[in-house]
Design an enzyme around this catalytic site. Structure first.
Site, PDB file in Angstrom:
ATOM      1  N   ARG A 191       0.843  -1.209   0.000  1.00 50.00           N
ATOM      2  CA  ARG A 191       0.000   0.000   0.000  1.00 50.00           C
ATOM      3  C   ARG A 191       0.876   1.257   0.000  1.00 50.00           C
ATOM      4  O   ARG A 191       0.580   2.231   0.693  1.00 50.00           O
ATOM      5  CB  ARG A 191      -0.920   0.038   1.227  1.00 50.00           C
ATOM      6  CG  ARG A 191      -1.965  -1.035   1.273  1.00 50.00           C
ATOM      7  CD  ARG A 191      -2.962  -0.887   0.116  1.00 50.00           C
ATOM      8  NE  ARG A 191      -4.128  -1.709   0.335  1.00 50.00           N
ATOM      9  CZ  ARG A 191      -4.213  -2.995   0.023  1.00 50.00           C
ATOM     10  NH1 ARG A 191      -3.175  -3.596  -0.549  1.00 50.00           N
ATOM     11  NH2 ARG A 191      -5.313  -3.675   0.253  1.00 50.00           N
TER      12      ARG A 191
ATOM     13  N   SER B 160     -10.436  -0.241   3.317  1.00 45.00           N
ATOM     14  CA  SER B 160      -9.657  -0.342   4.563  1.00 45.00           C
ATOM     15  C   SER B 160      -9.249   1.053   5.004  1.00 45.00           C
ATOM     16  O   SER B 160      -8.558   1.750   4.263  1.00 45.00           O
ATOM     17  CB  SER B 160      -8.384  -1.152   4.327  1.00 45.00           C
ATOM     18  OG  SER B 160      -8.691  -2.445   3.899  1.00 45.00           O
TER      19      SER B 160
ATOM     20  N   GLU C 219      -4.676   4.226   6.380  1.00 43.39           N
ATOM     21  CA  GLU C 219      -4.229   3.941   5.017  1.00 43.39           C
ATOM     22  C   GLU C 219      -4.757   5.028   4.087  1.00 43.39           C
ATOM     23  O   GLU C 219      -4.149   5.351   3.081  1.00 43.39           O
ATOM     24  CB  GLU C 219      -4.778   2.576   4.603  1.00 43.39           C
ATOM     25  CG  GLU C 219      -4.222   2.074   3.310  1.00 43.39           C
ATOM     26  CD  GLU C 219      -5.265   1.383   2.471  1.00 43.39           C
ATOM     27  OE1 GLU C 219      -5.767   2.015   1.532  1.00 43.39           O
ATOM     28  OE2 GLU C 219      -5.572   0.212   2.773  1.00 43.39           O
TER      29      GLU C 219
HETATM   30  N1  EPU Z   1     -10.425 -10.127  10.792  1.00 39.81           N
HETATM   31  C1  EPU Z   1     -11.079 -10.101  12.011  1.00 39.81           C
HETATM   32  N2  EPU Z   1     -12.051  -9.164  12.194  1.00 39.81           N
HETATM   33  C2  EPU Z   1     -12.408  -8.286  11.236  1.00 39.81           C
HETATM   34  C3  EPU Z   1     -11.741  -8.295   9.998  1.00 39.81           C
HETATM   35  C4  EPU Z   1     -10.738  -9.228   9.784  1.00 39.81           C
HETATM   36  O1  EPU Z   1     -10.792 -10.889  12.916  1.00 39.81           O
HETATM   37  O2  EPU Z   1     -13.317  -7.483  11.489  1.00 39.81           O
HETATM   38  C5  EPU Z   1      -9.413 -11.158  10.543  1.00 39.81           C
HETATM   39  C6  EPU Z   1      -9.936 -12.211   9.556  1.00 39.81           C
HETATM   40  O3  EPU Z   1     -10.633 -13.222  10.210  1.00 39.81           O
HETATM   41  C7  EPU Z   1      -8.680 -12.723   8.925  1.00 39.81           C
HETATM   42  C8  EPU Z   1      -7.776 -11.515   8.928  1.00 39.81           C
HETATM   43  O4  EPU Z   1      -8.298 -10.605   9.887  1.00 39.81           O
HETATM   44  O5  EPU Z   1      -8.084 -13.710   9.735  1.00 39.81           O
HETATM   45  C9  EPU Z   1      -7.646 -10.858   7.559  1.00 39.81           C
HETATM   46  O6  EPU Z   1      -8.905 -10.406   7.099  1.00 39.81           O
HETATM   47  P1  EPU Z   1      -9.241 -10.195   5.541  1.00 39.81           P
HETATM   48  O7  EPU Z   1      -8.913 -11.414   4.779  1.00 39.81           O
HETATM   49  O8  EPU Z   1     -10.625  -9.658   5.441  1.00 39.81           O
HETATM   50  O9  EPU Z   1      -8.209  -9.134   5.028  1.00 39.81           O
HETATM   51  P2  EPU Z   1      -7.600  -7.795   5.660  1.00 39.81           P
HETATM   52  O10 EPU Z   1      -6.185  -8.022   5.977  1.00 39.81           O
HETATM   53  O11 EPU Z   1      -8.485  -7.326   6.790  1.00 39.81           O
HETATM   54  C10 EPU Z   1      -6.731  -6.858   3.391  1.00 39.81           C
HETATM   55  C11 EPU Z   1      -6.793  -5.572   2.603  1.00 39.81           C
HETATM   56  C12 EPU Z   1      -8.136  -5.430   1.882  1.00 39.81           C
HETATM   57  C13 EPU Z   1      -8.262  -6.612   0.938  1.00 39.81           C
HETATM   58  C14 EPU Z   1      -8.182  -7.911   1.767  1.00 39.81           C
HETATM   59  C15 EPU Z   1      -8.175  -9.139   0.896  1.00 39.81           C
HETATM   60  C16 EPU Z   1      -5.349  -4.017   3.791  1.00 39.81           C
HETATM   61  C17 EPU Z   1      -5.262  -2.785   4.627  1.00 39.81           C
HETATM   62  N3  EPU Z   1      -6.575  -4.432   3.482  1.00 39.81           N
HETATM   63  O12 EPU Z   1      -7.717  -6.795   4.426  1.00 39.81           O
HETATM   64  O13 EPU Z   1      -8.064  -4.246   1.090  1.00 39.81           O
HETATM   65  O14 EPU Z   1      -9.495  -6.563   0.243  1.00 39.81           O
HETATM   66  O15 EPU Z   1      -6.948  -7.941   2.525  1.00 39.81           O
HETATM   67  O16 EPU Z   1      -6.979  -9.184   0.165  1.00 39.81           O
HETATM   68  O17 EPU Z   1      -4.321  -4.566   3.412  1.00 39.81           O
HETATM   69  C18 EPU Z   1      -8.627  -1.959   0.849  1.00 39.81           C
HETATM   70  O18 EPU Z   1      -7.425  -1.738   0.721  1.00 39.81           O
HETATM   71  O19 EPU Z   1      -9.487  -1.036   0.819  1.00 39.81           O
HETATM   72  C19 EPU Z   1      -9.088  -3.326   1.100  1.00 39.81           C
HETATM   73  C20 EPU Z   1     -10.363  -3.616   1.338  1.00 39.81           C
END
Ligand code: EPU
Length: 345
Positions: free
Chosen positions: A162, A237, A333
């Site tokens: 990012r 995010s 972000e």
């Molecule tokens: N999780 C929680 N609670 C929540 C959200 C997530 O416990 O409310 C846990 C999930 O269970 C999982 C982990 O966190 O174990 C990761 O969650 P997720 O796969 O939803 O991905 P993320 O790391 O929260 C990132 C990106 C998203 C992208 C997703 C999928 C960043 C800041 N965000 O989210 O990007 O869609 O991975 O690749 O890196 C964006 O940039 O706007 C965006 C949505």
């Protein structure tokens, strides 16, 4: 040039913040942009593109340049690859769907990311195991000081998680006018390793997915977790996932053995901020019209009439709560936009 006054920016930012632009102009070509940048009567200028990765703190006392430059051009192709030059104002998801219709592979995992193509390199957009840098060739940008057009190679952009040159040394110095990407026409590098994609494909009984199937799976996952900005204002995010060192990770996992994490290198680990925020008790909470999404705690939402300042206040509350509970400081972000269109982050 048609300069409008006191325009509401509510429909120009996906957070739906009802801030005003003192002056506003629609930019439809690189030449118009070049001309607008020379308007000396408006010394403060602010570039607005898809409005999808920003939080407008209050009214913007500047000339807002709304980048709406359209067009997609095939620069080169053979039987394996195609190189496309995409103008900055093309909507990202519309581009992804267009490439899939043509059978071009590479962008399918990044389906449904809000925003425009011209801003994609700034934060090296990414989702489900794929980032913009994976298909990126170069981009063109106008230098706001001397108005020259410069081509940035992938190396020049210094992409990170990012992150890019345009968020650091190059911040505020360039306006991207086009992006050139290299996509596959056959032997696509299908990336389904991200857990949620595999289970989504399995659910549909697809074992040998086409690029369009991967896109559909990503769309289904995103729609189940992430709010549609047309229905509920948000910027995706709001926070980055924090990266911590080996020693910090050691202490962290001792206290929280069940926490999810990704290993980045031998000495760095990424912890999902969504998990930290949920554990700090903020998931789904609402304060007036500012809130934390019920299904993904990484996303802050505007239930209707939240001001930029109310969202910022909520973000700070969350940052402090997470730091108090885990000793980890998370960072926004999204770009937070101040009065003169400067970044306050
Ligand atoms: N999780 C929680 N609670 C929540 C959200 C997530 O416990 O409310 C846990 C999930 O269970 C999982 C982990 O966190 O174990 C990761 O969650 P997720 O796969 O939803 O991905 P993320 O790391 O929260 C990132 C990106 C998203 C992208 C997703 C999928 C960043 C800041 N965000 O989210 O990007 O869609 O991975 O690749 O890196 C964006 O940039 O706007 C965006 C949505």
């Amino acid at each position: 040039m048609d300069i409008q006054k006191e325009i509401s920016l509510k429909s120009y930012n996906t957070f739906g913040i009802d801030a005003k632009a003192r002056y506003f102009i629609e930019i439809n070509s690189a030449d118009e942009l070049w001309q607008a940048l020379q308007l000396e009567e408006y010394p403060e200028k602010f570039v607005l593109s898809g409005g999808s990765n920003m939080l407008i703190a209050g009214d913007i006392n500047a000339l807002v340049l709304h980048i709406n430059i359209k067009g997609i051009e095939v620069v080169k192709e053979d039987s394996d690859q195609v190189i496309l030059k995409i103008m900055a104002g093309e909507n990202w998801h519309t581009l992804v769907l267009w490439t899939l219709e043509k059978g071009y592979g590479g962008l399918e995992n990044m389906s449904l990311i809000p925003g425009n193509t011209g801003t994609a390199p700034i934060q090296n957009i990414g989702a489900y195991g794929v980032e913009l840098r994976d298909t990126f060739v170069s981009c063109e940008a106008i230098n706001v000081d001397d108005l020259t057009l410069r081509t940035f190679t992938k190396e020049d952009c210094r992409f990170g998680y990012r992150d890019s040159y345009f968020k650091n040394e190059g911040k505020g110095k360039y306006i991207i006018t086009s992006v050139t990407l290299q996509l596959t026409k056959r032997n696509h590098r299908r990336n389904t390793s991200y857990g949620a994609i595999e289970s989504e494909l399995e659910k549909k009984g697809i074992s040998d997915p086409k690029i369009k199937d991967i896109s559909n799976a990503v769309i289904a996952i995103r729609q189940s977790k992430l709010p549609d900005p047309k229905v509920l204002g948000n910027s995706g995010s709001f926070f980055k996932n924090p990266i911590i060192s080996e020693s910090e990770f050691h202490t962290f996992t001792k206290d929280h053995p069940n926490a999810p994490f990704y290993t980045i290198s031998a000495d760095s680990y990424k912890i999902p901020a969504g998990w930290l925020i949920e554990q700090a008790g903020y998931k789904g909470k609402r304060f007036g019209d500012a809130g934390i999404h019920k299904k993904q705690a990484l996303v802050l939402v505007n239930y209707g009439n939240a001001t930029g300042q109310e969202i910022i206040d909520l973000a700070w509350k969350i940052i402090e709560a997470v730091e108090k509970k885990f000793g980890i400081r998370i960072e926004p972000e999204v770009n937070i936009i101040g009065q003169n269109g400067n970044y306050d982050q």
